[in-house]
Scaffold this active site. Structure first.
Site, PDB file in Angstrom:
ATOM      1  N   SER A 264      37.974  16.355  44.948  1.00  0.00           N
ATOM      2  CA  SER A 264      36.690  16.209  44.256  1.00  0.00           C
ATOM      3  C   SER A 264      36.505  14.504  45.004  1.00  0.00           C
ATOM      4  O   SER A 264      36.831  13.745  44.566  1.00  0.00           O
ATOM      5  CB  SER A 264      36.010  16.418  42.957  1.00  0.00           C
ATOM      6  OG  SER A 264      34.891  15.559  43.222  1.00  0.00           O
ATOM      7  N   SER A 266      33.494  13.379  43.992  1.00  0.00           N
ATOM      8  CA  SER A 266      32.839  12.672  42.943  1.00  0.00           C
ATOM      9  C   SER A 266      32.540  11.847  42.293  1.00  0.00           C
ATOM     10  O   SER A 266      31.753  11.041  41.560  1.00  0.00           O
ATOM     11  CB  SER A 266      32.138  14.347  41.573  1.00  0.00           C
ATOM     12  OG  SER A 266      31.454  15.178  42.902  1.00  0.00           O
ATOM     13  N   LYS A 313      31.886  27.721  36.897  1.00  0.00           N
ATOM     14  CA  LYS A 313      30.039  27.369  36.949  1.00  0.00           C
ATOM     15  C   LYS A 313      29.770  28.466  35.828  1.00  0.00           C
ATOM     16  O   LYS A 313      29.076  28.728  35.031  1.00  0.00           O
ATOM     17  CB  LYS A 313      29.993  27.231  37.823  1.00  0.00           C
ATOM     18  CG  LYS A 313      29.853  26.262  38.797  1.00  0.00           C
ATOM     19  CD  LYS A 313      29.661  26.006  40.082  1.00  0.00           C
ATOM     20  CE  LYS A 313      29.973  25.169  40.751  1.00  0.00           C
ATOM     21  NZ  LYS A 313      28.273  24.695  42.068  1.00  0.00           N
ATOM     22  N   GLY A 383      25.782  36.584  47.115  1.00  0.00           N
ATOM     23  CA  GLY A 383      27.018  36.671  46.775  1.00  0.00           C
ATOM     24  C   GLY A 383      26.531  35.154  45.955  1.00  0.00           C
ATOM     25  O   GLY A 383      25.422  34.633  45.165  1.00  0.00           O
ATOM     26  N   GLY A 384      27.525  34.868  44.628  1.00  0.00           N
ATOM     27  CA  GLY A 384      27.371  33.253  43.818  1.00  0.00           C
ATOM     28  C   GLY A 384      26.045  32.550  44.247  1.00  0.00           C
ATOM     29  O   GLY A 384      25.228  31.731  43.531  1.00  0.00           O
ATOM     30  N   ARG A 409      24.605  44.887  47.166  1.00  0.00           N
ATOM     31  CA  ARG A 409      24.228  43.744  46.134  1.00  0.00           C
ATOM     32  C   ARG A 409      23.233  42.981  46.223  1.00  0.00           C
ATOM     33  O   ARG A 409      22.961  42.413  45.568  1.00  0.00           O
ATOM     34  CB  ARG A 409      25.390  42.815  46.371  1.00  0.00           C
ATOM     35  CG  ARG A 409      26.137  42.511  45.854  1.00  0.00           C
ATOM     36  CD  ARG A 409      27.451  41.281  46.282  1.00  0.00           C
ATOM     37  NE  ARG A 409      28.170  40.475  45.590  1.00  0.00           N
ATOM     38  CZ  ARG A 409      28.975  40.016  46.496  1.00  0.00           C
ATOM     39  NH1 ARG A 409      29.621  39.581  46.776  1.00  0.00           N
ATOM     40  NH2 ARG A 409      29.189  38.311  45.052  1.00  0.00           N
ATOM     41  N   TYR A 479      28.867  23.655  54.178  1.00  0.00           N
ATOM     42  CA  TYR A 479      29.463  21.199  53.813  1.00  0.00           C
ATOM     43  C   TYR A 479      30.433  21.516  54.625  1.00  0.00           C
ATOM     44  O   TYR A 479      30.793  20.085  55.442  1.00  0.00           O
ATOM     45  CB  TYR A 479      28.480  20.959  53.812  1.00  0.00           C
ATOM     46  CG  TYR A 479      29.751  21.165  52.099  1.00  0.00           C
ATOM     47  CD1 TYR A 479      29.617  21.197  51.151  1.00  0.00           C
ATOM     48  CD2 TYR A 479      30.758  20.070  51.934  1.00  0.00           C
ATOM     49  CE1 TYR A 479      30.497  21.669  49.803  1.00  0.00           C
ATOM     50  CE2 TYR A 479      31.540  19.370  50.833  1.00  0.00           C
ATOM     51  CZ  TYR A 479      31.076  20.087  49.898  1.00  0.00           C
ATOM     52  OH  TYR A 479      31.860  20.466  48.593  1.00  0.00           O
TER      53      TYR A 479
END
Ligand code: ATR
Length: 532
Positions: A264, A266, A313, A383-384, A409, A479
């Site tokens: 990550s 972050s 999540k 999707g999600g 869906r 990305y």
């Protein structure tokens, strides 16, 4: 203290590691088991080995005096780690003891690492005696390189049984439950001088927070070198990224939780924000495989807030006492803050982050968000990731068409989100060439949310049957790569394009605003504020 463990196989190599990091560390551990001449216990006789160690200690101190004149004498730990403890020494145990005895008797070292299982053995007495005569402190170590043993508490007690020694526990954490065991055992050792380490990716937080958790040092390995133990950070990361020397029990601790999280970016982002503002706050990678132990781990580490990533999540919801409505609507939370009463409140900053790059394109509403009422959009995927996109667009009054490989869906998503917002359901269709004409009526904004075109399958184009007119705004939330094949095609056709990095950065900025509000002692907002 930041303690660099040398991992070079020669004196010159180890000195080079010290030279590179002298400005960032406080102490040195000579891991002599990495020296080629020592590893199998045959390459050198005792005196050659100890002579080599002393040359290293003398030259390391000369180098230190030149580079860190204000810092006083360099303290050095001497360690010859056995193979079954995670080290390189494969030789005879008697010989190791003889080398250590000779080496400590001359005052070149300040600390000597000796294992817990040697306690009360005959071999050990001579070494401990020589250490005492030379004023060398024994670090009494217990290593569990394969995971926490069932008798960890007992081993910890034994390791800490001599008051004048420094107990050290180094346990490989195979998961979050073992990290918790290490944290608990560490706490039981009380406030004495000690070292407690959880090795491996699940334990990195313990290395960063060593000072806060009561360890007197944190070991690390030189950058771009072999690691002395699993999970070692570099001195530069501890010193610069995590501002190790500024951490205290008053530091606010934040983390990204997920599995995996070590990749990550972050921590770089949020620690830079904290550092620039000189805030007493730190942000760690915290790998969590079992969310049920997270609340207890968070209490041990004193976590104030977390970023939540894959695969937690959705599941983090059961840890939250409450959340902004969007979290339940999109069934995902990517940010959680601890409130004053100790409970957790959840946000989804992905939503505002998705909207943020649209503001300069479509104009700003009075609330700071983009002006999307009546804007005709096609969303590719259901999707999600599409949930946040469709929710955000619908909430701002956009007219939507959802195209998905599995049309059922898309229908389910459209119906569910429209019902939760009390608006008419968006139109849906199968993502296939027969739908070629449909986007014509929904092409002011096209948003790509599928994994098609994402590395490592970056050649994919989910809308290859559609020809851009050049008037569309094309937005790909992927990305990696920064510009997908689909987005490149849109750009070539003259479209205005938005890449996923803009959204990624906006979600980090939105999170940062929440963290900063909390650090400033402000009332926590009920919803993620729009991000500019
Ligand atoms: P995420 O959380 O990243 O959205 P997801 O919930 O698995 O992941 O959804 C992936 C999305 O990409 C879905 O819309 C999926 O279409 P289906 O619902 O038909 O599975 C879409 N997707 C994945 N691979 C695809 C492909 N090869 N062609 C078209 N759509 C694809």
């Amino acid at each position: 203290m930041i303690c660099l463990s040398t991992t070079a196989n020669s004196v010159d190599g180890a000195l080079e590691q010290l030279r590179r990091h002298a400005g960032e560390i406080d102490m040195l551990e000579l891991r002599a088991d990495f020296f080629a001449a020592v590893q199998d216990g045959r390459g050198a006789d005792d005196s050659t080995a100890t002579g080599t160690f002393h040359r290293f200690a003398d030259e390391a101190r000369r180098l230190w005096a030149a580079q860190r004149p204000e810092h006083g004498r360099l303290e050095i730990i001497l360690t010859i780690r056995r193979e079954h403890d995670g080290g390189r020494y494969r030789g005879d145990e008697r010989k190791r003891m003889r080398i250590l005895e000779r080496a400590v008797s001359t005052g070149h070292y300040d600390y000597l690492d000796l294992e817990e299982d040697l306690l009360e053995t005959e071999d050990e007495l001579a070494v401990v005696g020589a250490a005492a005569d030379a004023g060398v402190t024994v670090i009494r170590s217990f290593h569990a390189p394969k995971g926490a043993p069932a008798d960890l508490c007992e081993r910890a007690r034994r390791t800490a049984s001599r008051a004048h020694e420094v107990p050290k526990l180094a346990v490989y954490a195979r998961g979050s439950a073992e990290l918790l065991s290490v944290l608990k055992v560490g706490r039981e050792l009380g406030r004495r001088k000690r070292i407690v380490i959880a090795m491996g990716p699940y334990g990195v937080a313990v290395r960063v927070l060593a000072r806060v958790l009561g360890s007197f040092l944190s070991y690390c390995s030189a950058a771009d070198s072999e690691h002395a133990a699993p999970g070692h950070l570099s001195p530069t990361e501890l010193y610069r990224t995590y501002r190790y020397h500024e951490l205290s029990e008053h530091t606010a601790v934040y983390a990204v939780i997920g599995d995996p999280v070590m990749h990550s970016r972050s921590p770089q982002f949020h620690n830079a924000v904290f550092g620039d503002r000189r805030l007493s706050a730190v942000y760690l990678p915290l790998q969590i495989d079992d969310l049920s132990v997270f609340p207890e781990i968070s209490r041990h580490l004193g976590l104030q807030g977390v970023s939540v990533t894959i695969p937690h999540k959705g599941a983090i919801r059961k840890v939250l006492s409450d959340c902004e409505p969007a979290v339940d609507a999109v069934a995902a939370c990517n940010t959680a803050l601890r409130r004053r009463d100790g409970s957790w409140y959840g946000y989804n900053t992905d939503l505002e982050a998705f909207l943020a790059p649209l503001t300069p394109v479509f104009g700003r509403e009075a609330d700071g968000g983009p002006r999307l009422a009546g804007v005709r959009c096609t969303v590719i995927g259901a999707g999600g990731a599409a949930r946040a996109v469709v929710y955000g667009l619908l909430a701002r009054g956009a007219q939507i068409l959802i195209l998905n490989r599995s049309p059922e869906r898309a229908e389910a998503l459209a119906a569910e989100l429209a019902a939760s917002l009390g608006v008419p359901a968006p139109r849906t269709a199968a993502l296939q060439p027969s739908a070629r004409e449909l986007p014509a009526a929904y092409r002011e904004l096209l948003v790509q949310t599928t994994s098609v075109g994402m590395e490592p399958h970056s050649e994919g184009d989910p809308l290859s049957f559609y020809e851009f007119t050049g008037a569309e705004v094309a937005y790909d939330i992927v990305y990696t790569p920064p510009e997908t094949v689909w987005l490149q095609r849109a750009r070539r056709a003259g479209c205005r394009v938005i890449g996923g990095r803009a959204m990624f950065e906006a979600q980090a900025r939105a999170q940062s605003r929440l963290f900063l509000a909390q650090l400033a002692g402000e009332e926590l907002p009920a919803r993620t504020p729009p991000v500019g």
